[in-house]
Write a protein that holds these residues in place. Structure first.
Motif, PDB file in Angstrom:
ATOM      1  N   GLY A  88       1.021  -1.514  -0.222  1.00 27.96           N
ATOM      2  CA  GLY A  88       0.068   0.122  -0.381  1.00 27.96           C
ATOM      3  C   GLY A  88       0.791   1.494   0.494  1.00 27.96           C
ATOM      4  O   GLY A  88       0.345   2.069   0.324  1.00 27.96           O
ATOM      5  N   ASN A  89       2.238   0.884  -0.430  1.00 29.93           N
ATOM      6  CA  ASN A  89       3.008   2.666  -0.202  1.00 29.93           C
ATOM      7  C   ASN A  89       3.115   2.937   0.660  1.00 29.93           C
ATOM      8  O   ASN A  89       3.586   4.564   1.110  1.00 29.93           O
ATOM      9  CB  ASN A  89       2.522   3.453  -1.286  1.00 29.93           C
ATOM     10  N   ILE A  90       3.019   2.420   1.663  1.00 30.50           N
ATOM     11  CA  ILE A  90       3.214   3.415   3.475  1.00 30.50           C
ATOM     12  C   ILE A  90       4.595   2.801   3.233  1.00 30.50           C
ATOM     13  O   ILE A  90       5.523   2.322   2.846  1.00 30.50           O
ATOM     14  CB  ILE A  90       2.559   2.264   4.674  1.00 30.50           C
ATOM     15  N   GLU A  91       5.442   3.417   4.341  1.00 35.37           N
ATOM     16  CA  GLU A  91       6.621   3.555   4.116  1.00 35.37           C
ATOM     17  C   GLU A  91       6.850   2.172   5.246  1.00 35.37           C
ATOM     18  O   GLU A  91       6.236   2.249   5.955  1.00 35.37           O
ATOM     19  CB  GLU A  91       6.863   5.127   5.181  1.00 35.37           C
ATOM     20  N   LEU A  92       8.065   1.563   4.867  1.00 36.77           N
ATOM     21  CA  LEU A  92       8.698   0.516   5.854  1.00 36.77           C
ATOM     22  C   LEU A  92      10.281   0.330   6.265  1.00 36.77           C
ATOM     23  O   LEU A  92      10.217   0.940   5.730  1.00 36.77           O
ATOM     24  CB  LEU A  92       8.754  -0.761   4.464  1.00 36.77           C
ATOM     25  N   PRO A  93       9.718  -0.468   7.520  1.00 38.56           N
ATOM     26  CA  PRO A  93      11.092  -0.127   7.580  1.00 38.56           C
ATOM     27  C   PRO A  93      12.453  -1.354   6.649  1.00 38.56           C
ATOM     28  O   PRO A  93      11.625  -2.511   6.718  1.00 38.56           O
ATOM     29  CB  PRO A  93      11.254  -0.740   9.460  1.00 38.56           C
ATOM     30  N   GLY A  94      13.780  -1.364   6.866  1.00 37.84           N
ATOM     31  CA  GLY A  94      14.564  -2.223   6.436  1.00 37.84           C
ATOM     32  C   GLY A  94      14.108  -3.547   7.056  1.00 37.84           C
ATOM     33  O   GLY A  94      13.836  -3.754   8.263  1.00 37.84           O
ATOM     34  N   VAL A  95      15.048  -4.794   6.358  1.00 34.30           N
ATOM     35  CA  VAL A  95      14.825  -5.621   6.915  1.00 34.30           C
ATOM     36  C   VAL A  95      16.599  -5.968   7.190  1.00 34.30           C
ATOM     37  O   VAL A  95      17.427  -5.840   6.822  1.00 34.30           O
ATOM     38  CB  VAL A  95      13.709  -7.382   6.035  1.00 34.30           C
ATOM     39  N   LYS A  96      16.736  -7.426   8.277  1.00 34.78           N
ATOM     40  CA  LYS A  96      17.785  -7.227   8.785  1.00 34.78           C
ATOM     41  C   LYS A  96      18.214  -8.686   8.419  1.00 34.78           C
ATOM     42  O   LYS A  96      19.040  -9.355   7.888  1.00 34.78           O
ATOM     43  CB  LYS A  96      17.805  -7.377   9.972  1.00 34.78           C
ATOM     44  N   GLY A  97      16.955  -9.990   8.373  1.00 37.69           N
ATOM     45  CA  GLY A  97      17.218 -10.692   7.805  1.00 37.69           C
ATOM     46  C   GLY A  97      18.047 -10.939   6.333  1.00 37.69           C
ATOM     47  O   GLY A  97      17.978 -10.498   5.184  1.00 37.69           O
ATOM     48  N   VAL A  98      18.190 -12.574   6.352  1.00 38.89           N
ATOM     49  CA  VAL A  98      18.276 -12.710   4.436  1.00 38.89           C
ATOM     50  C   VAL A  98      18.365 -14.197   4.658  1.00 38.89           C
ATOM     51  O   VAL A  98      17.625 -15.076   4.890  1.00 38.89           O
ATOM     52  CB  VAL A  98      20.029 -12.892   4.626  1.00 38.89           C
ATOM     53  N   LYS A  99      17.656 -13.923   2.811  1.00 38.85           N
ATOM     54  CA  LYS A  99      17.215 -14.824   2.065  1.00 38.85           C
ATOM     55  C   LYS A  99      17.683 -16.237   2.461  1.00 38.85           C
ATOM     56  O   LYS A  99      19.240 -16.403   2.421  1.00 38.85           O
ATOM     57  CB  LYS A  99      16.503 -14.767   0.858  1.00 38.85           C
ATOM     58  N   ASP A 100      17.103 -17.707   2.234  1.00 37.93           N
ATOM     59  CA  ASP A 100      17.409 -18.799   2.666  1.00 37.93           C
ATOM     60  C   ASP A 100      18.473 -18.905   1.026  1.00 37.93           C
ATOM     61  O   ASP A 100      18.088 -18.456   0.251  1.00 37.93           O
ATOM     62  CB  ASP A 100      16.113 -19.526   2.335  1.00 37.93           C
ATOM     63  N   PRO A 101      19.651 -19.098   1.177  1.00 41.92           N
ATOM     64  CA  PRO A 101      20.669 -19.751   0.046  1.00 41.92           C
ATOM     65  C   PRO A 101      19.956 -20.675  -0.930  1.00 41.92           C
ATOM     66  O   PRO A 101      20.392 -20.094  -2.443  1.00 41.92           O
ATOM     67  CB  PRO A 101      21.751 -20.474   0.344  1.00 41.92           C
ATOM     68  N   ARG A 102      18.346 -21.208  -0.605  1.00 46.49           N
ATOM     69  CA  ARG A 102      18.167 -22.100  -1.672  1.00 46.49           C
ATOM     70  C   ARG A 102      17.200 -21.873  -2.792  1.00 46.49           C
ATOM     71  O   ARG A 102      16.156 -20.952  -2.380  1.00 46.49           O
ATOM     72  CB  ARG A 102      17.235 -23.364  -1.123  1.00 46.49           C
ATOM     73  N   SER A 103      16.517 -22.185  -4.042  1.00 49.43           N
ATOM     74  CA  SER A 103      16.079 -21.827  -4.913  1.00 49.43           C
ATOM     75  C   SER A 103      14.468 -22.054  -3.841  1.00 49.43           C
ATOM     76  O   SER A 103      14.291 -22.956  -3.412  1.00 49.43           O
ATOM     77  CB  SER A 103      15.749 -22.078  -5.938  1.00 49.43           C
ATOM     78  N   ALA A 104      13.551 -21.373  -3.795  1.00 52.59           N
ATOM     79  CA  ALA A 104      11.741 -21.437  -3.506  1.00 52.59           C
ATOM     80  C   ALA A 104      12.360 -23.342  -4.264  1.00 52.59           C
ATOM     81  O   ALA A 104      11.098 -24.167  -3.263  1.00 52.59           O
ATOM     82  CB  ALA A 104      10.695 -20.957  -3.974  1.00 52.59           C
ATOM     83  N   ALA A 105      11.349 -23.018  -4.982  1.00 55.88           N
ATOM     84  CA  ALA A 105      11.549 -25.132  -5.613  1.00 55.88           C
ATOM     85  C   ALA A 105      12.639 -26.004  -4.623  1.00 55.88           C
ATOM     86  O   ALA A 105      11.709 -26.931  -3.764  1.00 55.88           O
ATOM     87  CB  ALA A 105      11.798 -25.639  -6.800  1.00 55.88           C
TER      88      ALA A 105
END
Ligand code: BDR
Ligand code: CA
Length: 313
Positions: A88-105
């Motif tokens: 909704g275009n609201i202001e969002l905080p940054g994220v600290k976490g990182v994604k899993d190295p694997r693909s979703a599949a």
């Protein structure tokens, strides 16, 4: 009964609410989220999944998936519905976490194989990640506990074309593979999600109950509600993606039917879901040759939106 789920999502305002339910409901063990383009581009989808998990003070693996459809060109993201940032275009905080190295599949395949017979896949965006997981491990069909898809339409007509629902339209080739695979699948489509209208009063309860996460859900809801008011003349929003979880946790609120699904992949009707009821004869049997699945046809919409507000309030 509790459910161990992987939530496949393109957050997205209604996805965000469903993610909140998956994070909060005591009978859901959220094993991970897998992301797809759809309501937003893939990087934004992954960012939002990580952010929502952090706002709920949870550390949930997030694996990034499909950046576009399997065959056709990608349509632009619907920024007028979900906002350019998906929330909704609201202001969002940054994220600290990182994604899993694997693909979703790969994440889906690994997780299901670690716990055969136990994991339910709940997909609420274009279903390319599930199609890719089936490609990686065709035996997945016999190892999942259940597959629940928010998408399609049986009798309701479409929302992005006269006959197609958005998640099916965005990747009809993936949808054809996923909806015709031989696994225990339930389709939660527009026939039921359009009967559920979440009001401002429901959202006020959710905002009050969810702290920092509630602020983001309520802020993004306000933008989504403007779209519903302007384009559809409804005061409130259809919580499409939460309905997939409502089906999983409260199947007593839904009426379903068994039958066979096919997805149209080309031409004017691309993305249309065709349903042939079990046992019904047609002029030839081409519509009834896919595995038996289950589709939702009716729902107690008021009870579903109460359930959502109770769960998050
Ligand atoms: C579906 O399309 C998306 O815009 C929503 O998040 C939902 O998954 C409804 O047609
Ligand atoms: Ca979605």
């Amino acid at each position: 009964m509790s459910h161990s789920i992987i939530f496949d999502t393109d957050p997205g305002v209604d996805d965000a609410q469903a993610i909140a339910i998956a994070l909060r409901h005591p009978e859901i063990e959220l094993l991970g989220m897998t992301t797809t383009y759809g309501n937003v581009d893939i990087e934004t989808a992954t960012h939002n999944a990580l952010l929502l998990s952090e706002l709920a003070e949870r550390d949930i693996p997030v694996a990034q998936g499909a950046a576009g459809p399997m065959v056709k060109p990608r349509h632009p993201a619907p920024a007028h519905i979900h906002g350019a940032n998906g929330l909704g275009n609201i202001e969002l905080p940054g994220v600290k976490g990182v994604k899993d190295p694997r693909s979703a599949a790969q994440f889906i395949v690994d997780t299901v194989n670690e716990r055969p017979g136990e994991v339910t896949l709940v997909a609420v965006g274009p279903v390319g990640n599930l199609a890719a997981a089936l490609q990686l491990d065709p035996d997945l069909t016999g190892k999942v506990r259940q597959v629940v898809i928010m998408g399609g339409s049986i009798r309701e007509g479409g929302n992005v074309t006269p006959v197609a629902e958005a998640n099916m339209f965005n990747d009809p080739h993936a949808a054809q593979r996923v909806l015709t695979a031989d696994w225990p699948l339930t389709l939660v489509g527009l026939d039921v999600t359009h009967r559920c209208v979440l009001s401002q009063a429901h959202m006020a309860r959710i905002e009050a109950g969810q702290g920092a996460l509630g602020k983001v859900l309520a802020g993004s809801y306000a933008f989504y509600r403007d779209f519903y008011r302007e384009f559809l003349g409804i005061d409130g929003c259809c919580p499409h993606d939460s309905c997939a979880l409502a089906w999983l946790l409260r199947p007593d609120l839904f009426t379903t039917a068994p039958g066979h699904l096919t997805v149209v992949t080309e031409g004017m009707a691309e993305g249309q879901t065709i349903f042939a009821p079990e046992g019904r004869g047609f002029i030839v049997d081409r519509w009834s040759q896919t595995p038996l699945v289950e589709v939702c046809l009716e729902v107690d919409g008021d009870a579903v939106v109460e359930w959502i507000a109770d769960t998050l309030g």
